[in-house]
Design a protein around this motif. Structure first.
Motif, PDB file in Angstrom:
ATOM      1  N   GLU A 248       0.042  -1.422  16.440  1.00  0.00           N
ATOM      2  CA  GLU A 248      -0.984  -2.177  15.707  1.00  0.00           C
ATOM      3  C   GLU A 248      -2.035  -1.240  15.129  1.00  0.00           C
ATOM      4  OE1 GLU A 248       0.777  -3.178  18.724  1.00  0.00           O
ATOM      5  OE2 GLU A 248      -1.227  -3.436  19.589  1.00  0.00           O
ATOM      6  N   TYR A 250      -1.626   1.183  13.370  1.00  0.00           N
ATOM      7  CA  TYR A 250      -1.303   1.444  11.972  1.00  0.00           C
ATOM      8  C   TYR A 250      -1.407   0.193  11.106  1.00  0.00           C
ATOM      9  CZ  TYR A 250      -0.072   5.872  13.862  1.00  0.00           C
ATOM     10  OH  TYR A 250      -0.166   7.076  14.500  1.00  0.00           O
ATOM     11  N   THR A 251      -0.819  -0.908  11.583  1.00  0.00           N
ATOM     12  CA  THR A 251      -0.858  -2.109  10.749  1.00  0.00           C
ATOM     13  C   THR A 251      -2.306  -2.583  10.561  1.00  0.00           C
ATOM     14  OG1 THR A 251      -0.257  -3.378  12.726  1.00  0.00           O
ATOM     15  CG2 THR A 251       1.496  -2.861  11.205  1.00  0.00           C
ATOM     16  N   ASN A 252      -3.137  -2.474  11.603  1.00  0.00           N
ATOM     17  CA  ASN A 252      -4.552  -2.838  11.456  1.00  0.00           C
ATOM     18  C   ASN A 252      -5.233  -2.014  10.378  1.00  0.00           C
ATOM     19  OD1 ASN A 252      -4.642  -4.757  13.418  1.00  0.00           O
ATOM     20  ND2 ASN A 252      -5.386  -3.398  15.027  1.00  0.00           N
ATOM     21  N   ILE A 254      -3.941  -0.417   7.839  1.00  0.00           N
ATOM     22  CA  ILE A 254      -3.470  -0.710   6.483  1.00  0.00           C
ATOM     23  C   ILE A 254      -4.152  -1.981   5.976  1.00  0.00           C
ATOM     24  CG2 ILE A 254      -1.460  -1.291   5.085  1.00  0.00           C
ATOM     25  CD1 ILE A 254       0.196   0.318   7.196  1.00  0.00           C
ATOM     26  N   LEU A 255      -4.258  -2.960   6.840  1.00  0.00           N
ATOM     27  CA  LEU A 255      -4.915  -4.204   6.450  1.00  0.00           C
ATOM     28  C   LEU A 255      -6.389  -3.965   6.114  1.00  0.00           C
ATOM     29  CD1 LEU A 255      -4.442  -7.253   6.166  1.00  0.00           C
ATOM     30  CD2 LEU A 255      -5.101  -7.513   8.550  1.00  0.00           C
ATOM     31  N   ARG A 256      -7.063  -3.155   6.929  1.00  0.00           N
ATOM     32  CA  ARG A 256      -8.479  -2.860   6.661  1.00  0.00           C
ATOM     33  C   ARG A 256      -8.650  -2.131   5.343  1.00  0.00           C
ATOM     34  NH1 ARG A 256      -9.991   0.506  11.818  1.00  0.00           N
ATOM     35  NH2 ARG A 256      -9.167  -0.863  13.432  1.00  0.00           N
ATOM     36  N   LEU A 257      -7.739  -1.193   5.108  1.00  0.00           N
ATOM     37  CA  LEU A 257      -7.759  -0.406   3.879  1.00  0.00           C
ATOM     38  C   LEU A 257      -7.676  -1.325   2.668  1.00  0.00           C
ATOM     39  CD1 LEU A 257      -7.130   2.597   2.774  1.00  0.00           C
ATOM     40  CD2 LEU A 257      -4.755   1.909   2.866  1.00  0.00           C
ATOM     41  N   VAL A 258      -6.759  -2.270   2.734  1.00  0.00           N
ATOM     42  CA  VAL A 258      -6.552  -3.169   1.601  1.00  0.00           C
ATOM     43  C   VAL A 258      -7.765  -4.081   1.421  1.00  0.00           C
ATOM     44  CG1 VAL A 258      -5.145  -5.097   0.786  1.00  0.00           C
ATOM     45  CG2 VAL A 258      -4.043  -3.059   1.704  1.00  0.00           C
ATOM     46  N   LEU A 259      -8.337  -4.552   2.522  1.00  0.00           N
ATOM     47  CA  LEU A 259      -9.502  -5.429   2.399  1.00  0.00           C
ATOM     48  C   LEU A 259     -10.713  -4.662   1.864  1.00  0.00           C
ATOM     49  CD1 LEU A 259      -9.026  -7.593   5.609  1.00  0.00           C
ATOM     50  CD2 LEU A 259      -8.948  -8.412   3.256  1.00  0.00           C
ATOM     51  N   MET A 261     -10.576  -2.118  -0.228  1.00  0.00           N
ATOM     52  CA  MET A 261     -10.320  -1.959  -1.664  1.00  0.00           C
ATOM     53  C   MET A 261     -10.612  -3.253  -2.404  1.00  0.00           C
ATOM     54  SD  MET A 261      -6.692  -0.012  -1.355  1.00  0.00           S
ATOM     55  CE  MET A 261      -6.219  -0.368  -3.043  1.00  0.00           C
ATOM     56  N   TYR A 273      -1.700   4.678  -3.652  1.00  0.00           N
ATOM     57  CA  TYR A 273      -0.405   4.418  -3.017  1.00  0.00           C
ATOM     58  C   TYR A 273       0.123   5.711  -2.411  1.00  0.00           C
ATOM     59  CZ  TYR A 273       0.077   0.006  -5.701  1.00  0.00           C
ATOM     60  OH  TYR A 273      -0.075  -1.242  -6.226  1.00  0.00           O
ATOM     61  N   LEU A 276      -1.510   6.872   0.839  1.00  0.00           N
ATOM     62  CA  LEU A 276      -1.072   6.166   2.048  1.00  0.00           C
ATOM     63  C   LEU A 276       0.327   6.631   2.452  1.00  0.00           C
ATOM     64  CD1 LEU A 276      -1.385   4.078   4.282  1.00  0.00           C
ATOM     65  CD2 LEU A 276      -0.582   2.322   2.702  1.00  0.00           C
ATOM     66  N   GLY A 277       1.220   6.726   1.480  1.00  0.00           N
ATOM     67  CA  GLY A 277       2.573   7.190   1.785  1.00  0.00           C
ATOM     68  C   GLY A 277       2.543   8.580   2.391  1.00  0.00           C
ATOM     69  N   PHE A 280       1.521   8.860   6.091  1.00  0.00           N
ATOM     70  CA  PHE A 280       2.587   8.610   7.063  1.00  0.00           C
ATOM     71  C   PHE A 280       3.636   9.721   7.066  1.00  0.00           C
ATOM     72  CE2 PHE A 280       1.374   4.035   6.916  1.00  0.00           C
ATOM     73  CZ  PHE A 280       1.318   3.814   8.277  1.00  0.00           C
TER      74      PHE A 280
ATOM     75  N   MET B 242       3.003  -9.494   7.821  1.00  0.00           N
ATOM     76  CA  MET B 242       2.994  -8.327   8.697  1.00  0.00           C
ATOM     77  C   MET B 242       2.749  -8.644  10.171  1.00  0.00           C
ATOM     78  SD  MET B 242       0.570  -5.070   8.146  1.00  0.00           S
ATOM     79  CE  MET B 242       1.399  -3.768   7.284  1.00  0.00           C
ATOM     80  N   PRO B 247       4.854  -4.664  15.515  1.00  0.00           N
ATOM     81  CA  PRO B 247       4.399  -3.548  14.673  1.00  0.00           C
ATOM     82  C   PRO B 247       5.342  -2.343  14.711  1.00  0.00           C
ATOM     83  CG  PRO B 247       2.695  -4.182  16.268  1.00  0.00           C
ATOM     84  CD  PRO B 247       3.864  -5.053  16.530  1.00  0.00           C
ATOM     85  N   TYR B 273       6.099   9.160  -1.942  1.00  0.00           N
ATOM     86  CA  TYR B 273       4.864   8.801  -1.239  1.00  0.00           C
ATOM     87  C   TYR B 273       4.343   7.480  -1.795  1.00  0.00           C
ATOM     88  CZ  TYR B 273       4.334  13.685   0.417  1.00  0.00           C
ATOM     89  OH  TYR B 273       4.485  14.901   1.018  1.00  0.00           O
ATOM     90  N   GLU B 274       4.338   7.433  -3.126  1.00  0.00           N
ATOM     91  CA  GLU B 274       3.790   6.273  -3.813  1.00  0.00           C
ATOM     92  C   GLU B 274       4.565   5.010  -3.445  1.00  0.00           C
ATOM     93  OE1 GLU B 274       3.855   6.747  -8.122  1.00  0.00           O
ATOM     94  OE2 GLU B 274       3.870   4.551  -8.167  1.00  0.00           O
ATOM     95  N   LEU B 276       6.184   4.319  -0.705  1.00  0.00           N
ATOM     96  CA  LEU B 276       5.861   3.842   0.645  1.00  0.00           C
ATOM     97  C   LEU B 276       4.484   3.186   0.659  1.00  0.00           C
ATOM     98  CD1 LEU B 276       6.414   3.496   3.643  1.00  0.00           C
ATOM     99  CD2 LEU B 276       5.576   5.820   4.030  1.00  0.00           C
ATOM    100  N   GLY B 277       3.519   3.827   0.029  1.00  0.00           N
ATOM    101  CA  GLY B 277       2.177   3.244  -0.023  1.00  0.00           C
ATOM    102  C   GLY B 277       2.206   1.884  -0.695  1.00  0.00           C
ATOM    103  N   ARG B 278       2.934   1.800  -1.788  1.00  0.00           N
ATOM    104  CA  ARG B 278       3.029   0.550  -2.538  1.00  0.00           C
ATOM    105  C   ARG B 278       3.688  -0.547  -1.693  1.00  0.00           C
ATOM    106  NH1 ARG B 278       3.105  -0.242  -8.159  1.00  0.00           N
ATOM    107  NH2 ARG B 278       3.236   1.987  -8.564  1.00  0.00           N
ATOM    108  N   ILE B 281       0.881  -1.791   0.539  1.00  0.00           N
ATOM    109  CA  ILE B 281      -0.350  -2.305  -0.062  1.00  0.00           C
ATOM    110  C   ILE B 281      -0.100  -3.555  -0.903  1.00  0.00           C
ATOM    111  CG2 ILE B 281      -2.148  -1.751  -1.758  1.00  0.00           C
ATOM    112  CD1 ILE B 281      -2.151   1.111  -0.610  1.00  0.00           C
ATOM    113  N   LEU B 284       0.285  -6.892   0.967  1.00  0.00           N
ATOM    114  CA  LEU B 284      -0.966  -7.377   1.554  1.00  0.00           C
ATOM    115  C   LEU B 284      -1.898  -7.933   0.485  1.00  0.00           C
ATOM    116  CD1 LEU B 284      -1.563  -4.700   4.314  1.00  0.00           C
ATOM    117  CD2 LEU B 284      -0.961  -7.103   4.615  1.00  0.00           C
TER     118      LEU B 284
END
Lengths: 365, 365
Positions: A248, A250-252, A254-259, A261, A273, A276-277, A280, B242, B247, B273-274, B276-278, B281, B284
């Motif tokens: 979690e 990681y998934t948390n 990613i969700l925070r990152l999107v919110l 933005m 993008y 983030l890729g 990881f 998600m 997770p 990379y892009e 995976l990020g996409r 993101i 979500l």
């Protein structure tokens, strides 16, 4: 005070245990237990309350309106580890968030904090974040700290009390003793979201972690809010040891990152993008390459001490408290006035999994 | 046979339960229990064994050398859902991997499989993958299936037996009855890794899921290997929901992706990379936008039936078996020879979390 029967029950349920370290005997709450937060420590008749959990808001505007009816102070949240520093008997010591007596922080506190503060205020506790590349606990460091560590005081508590001193009292103590504090951005209201959004965008660009909101009221409500930089960076720094953290984690993020933005109106660019890729993928590639060369996945830590005994004590503490991590000392040598300790943390889960997979092992999932 | 006392014990431990659906009464193993795989179903005196777990290798070369001393067949792994199809009394029915009698697959089997197969071979079970955009279970579909569904037979079992027919017998049955099978790439040995790496690179470019290896021996050892395309696609397709998946689903796929690239010598490009990020993101963002407009996060499914009753039965099955998902029928209408069912799966966890976060809620983590 904490009732004796409560302590007995906590010990029975393994939520509290007695610790003996560096010549101190104390009771440590290793988990939250009823109203007692994890990290609470009892030295004879003195209670050092655990630093409370601070809730996180994911949406700035709605979150502030929801939680703060009164004006609030906005302070920087520094990405380090949380300590409580105070005087017991004739010594100034530092406890980690979990309530462990930290030999490293205790060793170095005098380099950053004027110890006269504790002589003149023996009933006070400084709550501080310790951050920087040369710390023994966390793999990330704010990019603006180039070497060693720094202390950032953000709260003052009294012994035996669970509340914090008021902002004005805290600031005047910091000033009087020239203590290093976190940056205070000012006093705002929930109507100031545009200003705060700008501030957070600026902090994000400057690669800073985020802010803590502290209500200017008796209730002293609090909340924190983190930049997308920090969420990305958390991912990047930890993927080498991905199996150690709860997924979690990681998934948390990613969700925070999107919110973040979403609210800050940051467009989805190819660059983002890609970041983030990359966060990881690169860490995992590093882990694989390291495993192929050295048959283990690890990270090297380095930190320096005034007193050699404290370095030895830190190694003992890490050996005793690390789970799924093997701590291996590399070197302890004198450099000028310091003893410089270098050690590896071997990530046993990642090492084991890569060993299995790279030799062609099967996984049933 | 499965011993009666074992069945009793399994029922007591809630690993097996009796099911009554579409006029059939049977015992279903809802979990692995001792040597009995999940999805095993007992109709009176006939056991339909659950389809066994197949282990996954992450490294092609080492994995094949480790597991296959004998030559093996390489077959395509199609990205769909796994069914077992057979005749009970006078009807041909399909069980899902978990052992549920599937009204949709049962309804459509005659469109894809010559039912004469079951008349002439009443003791045989076809194991098939059902894939395509118009299926009621999974959100992804191989891009080469443009509409509706297709069946891909990959194994033949006998009733009451846990083993598979030999490859030659299977292929001759597929040919005799013109049954649709998965693509068979040939018979290889573990020395053929270069050829197999090329094959996997080709499948990856063609956006196909991967392969299953089946040893040409009495032991009939098996393993599977998945392309990086499929790992990326799994992430992309599921991020909208998600919170529903464990997770590890994500961290596992990122690790597999990196190991695939490593072994296949795929360079880390900005494009990858892009991607995976996409994958993380965009799903979500979609969820957030959908929530803001409609106050829920959902996906619409569509599938078509010959028989209206089967559509009604599918809705009943989904209502009964969906966890953390609310299934809402949109429409069931006749179109030519078919009944077309449209329904939404509302992702309750994601809907609840976004509702909390977007209204400014606090999270303690």
């Amino acid at each position: 005070m904490i009732d004796v029967s409560l302590v007995r029950e906590a010990i029975k349920q393994r939520k509290a245990r007695s610790e003996s370290f560096l010549g101190f005997e104390y009771l440590r709450f290793s988990d939250d237990y009823k109203d007692i937060p994890r990290g609470t420590a009892v030295f004879q008749d003195t209670i050092i309350w655990g630093y409370p959990h601070i809730g996180r808001i994911f949406m700035l505007e709605k979150g502030l309106k929801e939680h703060f009816k009164n004006p609030f102070w906005v302070e920087e949240k520094v990405d380090g580890y949380n300590v409580r520093i105070f005087k017991v008997r004739d010594r100034v010591i530092a406890l980690s968030r979990g309530g462990y007596l930290c030999p490293f922080t205790t060793d170095r506190v005098g380099d950053f904090i004027d110890l006269k503060f504790f002589e003149e205020n023996p009933d006070l506790i400084l709550c501080a974040e310790v951050a920087g590349p040369d710390n023994p606990y966390i793999e990330e460091s704010p990019p603006f700290i180039r070497e060693d560590i720094k202390f950032f005081v953000f709260d003052v508590m009294k012994k035996n009390q669970q509340t914090f001193l008021k902002q004005e009292e805290k600031l005047s103590l910091l000033e009087r003793y020239s203590l290093p504090g976190v940056e205070v951005f000012g006093r705002f209201t929930s109507g100031d979201t545009e200003k705060l959004k700008e501030l957070l965008l600026k902090l994000n660009k400057e690669k800073r972690e985020g802010v803590v909101f502290k209500e200017d009221s008796e209730e002293n409500r609090r909340a924190k809010y983190i930049t997308s930089y920090a969420n990305l960076n958390d991912i990047k720094v930890t993927t080498k040891n991905m199996l150690q953290l709860p997924p979690e984690y990681y998934t948390n993020r990613i969700l925070r990152l999107v919110l973040f933005m979403e609210e800050e109106g940051i467009n989805r660019t190819e660059h983002l993008y890609e970041e983030l890729g990359r966060a990881f993928i690169d860490g995992l590639f590093d882990a694989i390459e390291q495993f192929k060369k050295e048959h283990k996945v690890y990270r090297t830590f380095r930190c320096k001490f005034r007193n050699k005994d404290n370095a030895v004590a830190l190694m003992e503490l890490l050996h005793r408290t690390s789970k799924h991590i093997q701590v291996i000392e590399r070197e302890l040598k004198q450099e000028g006035e310091f003893w410089v300790l270098t050690f590896d943390k071997v990530f046993l889960n990642m090492t084991g999994l890569l060993g299995h997979l790279l030799s062609g092992g099967l996984v049933f999932d």
